[in-house]
Design a protein around this motif. Structure first.
Motif, short mmCIF file in Angstrom:
data_model
loop_
_atom_site.label_atom_id
_atom_site.label_comp_id
_atom_site.label_asym_id
_atom_site.label_seq_id
_atom_site.Cartn_x
_atom_site.Cartn_y
_atom_site.Cartn_z
N PRO A 33 14.78 10.70 25.12
CA PRO A 33 15.23 9.30 25.01
C PRO A 33 15.34 8.78 23.58
CG PRO A 33 12.91 9.36 25.57
CD PRO A 33 13.38 10.79 25.54
N GLY A 34 15.16 9.63 22.59
CA GLY A 34 15.22 9.17 21.20
C GLY A 34 14.09 9.77 20.39
N THR A 35 13.69 9.07 19.34
CA THR A 35 12.69 9.61 18.42
C THR A 35 11.42 8.76 18.37
OG1 THR A 35 13.67 8.42 16.54
CG2 THR A 35 14.49 10.64 16.98
N ASP A 36 11.20 7.93 19.37
CA ASP A 36 10.04 7.04 19.34
C ASP A 36 8.71 7.78 19.35
OD1 ASP A 36 11.69 4.87 19.28
OD2 ASP A 36 11.26 4.17 21.31
N GLY A 37 8.70 9.02 19.84
CA GLY A 37 7.45 9.76 19.91
C GLY A 37 7.03 10.40 18.60
N LEU A 38 7.94 10.47 17.62
CA LEU A 38 7.65 11.19 16.39
C LEU A 38 6.48 10.58 15.62
CD1 LEU A 38 8.68 13.63 14.80
CD2 LEU A 38 10.18 12.08 13.53
N GLY A 39 6.29 9.28 15.74
CA GLY A 39 5.21 8.62 15.02
C GLY A 39 3.82 9.13 15.35
N PHE A 40 3.64 9.66 16.56
CA PHE A 40 2.33 10.22 16.91
C PHE A 40 1.99 11.42 16.03
CE2 PHE A 40 3.06 7.74 20.71
CZ PHE A 40 1.79 7.27 21.02
N PHE A 41 3.01 12.07 15.51
CA PHE A 41 2.80 13.27 14.69
C PHE A 41 2.88 12.95 13.20
CE2 PHE A 41 4.66 14.24 18.79
CZ PHE A 41 3.71 15.09 19.33
N THR A 42 3.71 12.01 12.80
CA THR A 42 3.77 11.63 11.39
C THR A 42 2.56 10.79 10.99
OG1 THR A 42 5.12 9.66 11.87
CG2 THR A 42 6.29 11.70 11.34
N SER A 43 1.85 10.22 11.96
CA SER A 43 0.67 9.42 11.65
C SER A 43 -0.44 10.23 10.99
CB SER A 43 0.11 8.78 12.93
OG SER A 43 0.98 7.80 13.44
N LEU A 44 -0.50 11.53 11.27
CA LEU A 44 -1.58 12.36 10.76
C LEU A 44 -1.63 12.32 9.25
CD1 LEU A 44 -1.73 15.63 12.87
CD2 LEU A 44 -3.41 13.80 12.72
N ARG A 74 8.64 2.98 29.00
CA ARG A 74 8.33 2.07 27.90
C ARG A 74 6.82 1.87 27.79
NH1 ARG A 74 10.97 -3.39 28.43
NH2 ARG A 74 10.72 -3.03 30.67
N LEU A 75 6.34 1.87 26.54
CA LEU A 75 4.93 1.64 26.24
C LEU A 75 4.82 0.58 25.16
CD1 LEU A 75 3.73 5.33 25.65
CD2 LEU A 75 3.70 4.12 27.83
N VAL A 76 3.67 -0.07 25.11
CA VAL A 76 3.33 -0.92 23.98
C VAL A 76 2.16 -0.28 23.24
CG1 VAL A 76 2.45 -3.17 23.26
CG2 VAL A 76 4.13 -3.02 25.10
N ILE A 77 2.31 -0.07 21.93
CA ILE A 77 1.23 0.46 21.11
C ILE A 77 0.25 -0.68 20.83
CG2 ILE A 77 0.61 1.58 18.95
CD1 ILE A 77 2.31 3.33 20.81
N GLU A 78 -0.97 -0.53 21.32
CA GLU A 78 -1.94 -1.61 21.20
C GLU A 78 -3.02 -1.33 20.16
OE1 GLU A 78 -3.41 -3.33 24.73
OE2 GLU A 78 -1.39 -3.86 25.42
N THR A 121 9.71 4.04 23.69
CA THR A 121 10.11 4.70 24.93
C THR A 121 9.93 6.20 24.76
OG1 THR A 121 11.73 2.99 25.48
CG2 THR A 121 11.98 5.12 26.57
N ILE A 122 9.09 6.79 25.58
CA ILE A 122 8.89 8.24 25.57
C ILE A 122 8.83 8.74 27.01
CG2 ILE A 122 7.74 8.25 23.33
CD1 ILE A 122 5.09 8.54 24.68
N VAL A 123 8.83 10.03 27.17
CA VAL A 123 8.90 10.65 28.50
C VAL A 123 7.54 10.60 29.19
CG1 VAL A 123 9.32 12.80 29.74
CG2 VAL A 123 10.77 12.16 27.80
N LEU A 124 7.55 10.29 30.46
CA LEU A 124 6.36 10.34 31.31
C LEU A 124 6.65 11.29 32.46
CD1 LEU A 124 3.53 9.16 32.10
CD2 LEU A 124 4.79 7.50 33.49
N LYS A 125 5.79 12.29 32.64
CA LYS A 125 5.97 13.22 33.77
C LYS A 125 4.59 13.66 34.22
CE LYS A 125 6.61 17.20 30.69
NZ LYS A 125 7.28 18.49 30.48
N ASN A 126 4.21 13.26 35.41
CA ASN A 126 2.88 13.61 35.91
C ASN A 126 2.78 13.40 37.40
OD1 ASN A 126 1.63 10.81 36.49
ND2 ASN A 126 2.45 10.58 34.42
N GLY A 127 1.83 14.07 37.99
CA GLY A 127 1.48 13.85 39.38
C GLY A 127 0.10 13.24 39.51
N GLU A 128 -0.74 13.47 38.49
CA GLU A 128 -2.10 12.93 38.48
C GLU A 128 -2.32 12.22 37.15
OE1 GLU A 128 -5.22 15.41 40.23
OE2 GLU A 128 -3.67 16.85 40.76
#
Length: 223
Positions: A204-215, A115-119, A136-143
């Protein structure tokens, strides 16, 4: 819009990023790390993965790829650029964004729906969201732990340049910062992966699509 997605040796999520761009209604084209021009694109995405095997430091070699000189020049000229995960690391190494990404505080690779909050919804990549919207979007990282000195952190906060903040803190990022922007609002670095949350079938759904439709929408920090 025509969006170029850069593939470095070791990129993992370039195909996913191109798919996300197409689902958002854009034309997506592949750019190669050795390219010396951007092929007339309107925006650039630096995808996640392990560019050049993450040798030296994450993103430290990729910043010297021929295509990155073109990306840096275009970004400074106002072109929208999104760095996702490893792409965020590359943007920091290229000095388009301040700070750095270091090893997670728990010293393990993490993969979860986060979960993230868009600030800040006044950037090229976040104008489709409401200010304060939780996604809610996917997080996957080691660093993935974002760090900077206190002066830089205070500056990012004061200028409203924290784009997204974790609900909770999965990797020890200072002030739970998940993403930041440059002063103009055209360059955004984001550790989580919006391209993995663009359709209901996968992720987890379509919450990430806004990063691309914002353009293409109005809402830059400089406006």
């Amino acid at each position: 819009m025509k969006i170029g997605v850069v593939t470095f040796p070791g990129s993992l999520d370039d195909v996913d990023a191109r798919r996300a761009a197409r689902l958002a209604g854009h034309e997506a084209v592949a750019l190669w790390h050795g390219d010396h021009d951007l092929g007339g694109v309107d925006a650039v995405i630096l995808p996640g993965g392990f560019s050049y095997g993450d040798y030296l430091r994450c993103g430290a070699i990729a910043r010297f790829a021929p295509v990155m000189q073109e990306v840096v020049d275009a970004a400074r000229g106002g072109m929208p650029v999104l760095g996702i995960c490893n792409g965020f690391q590359i943007l920091c190494e290229s000095h388009l964004l301040p700070g750095a990404l270091i090893r997670n505080d728990h010293r393990k690779f993490g993969c979860l729906d986060q979960r993230l909050v868009i600030e800040n919804n006044r950037t090229s990549w976040t104008s489709a969201y409401a200010d304060g919207q939780e996604v809610t979007i996917v997080l996957k990282n080691g660093e993935g732990s974002f760090v900077a000195d206190e002066k830089t952190l205070d500056m990012l906060e004061a200028e409203g340049r924290v784009v997204a903040r974790y609900v909770g803190n999965p990797n020890g990022s200072q002030r739970a910062i998940a993403g930041i922007t440059n002063e103009a609002g055209n360059v955004v670095g984001l550790m989580p992966h919006p391209e993995h949350a663009v359709e209901d079938l996968c992720g987890p759904g379509t919450d990430g699509l806004g990063f691309f439709t914002s353009l293409g929408a109005v809402g830059l920090l400089s406006a």
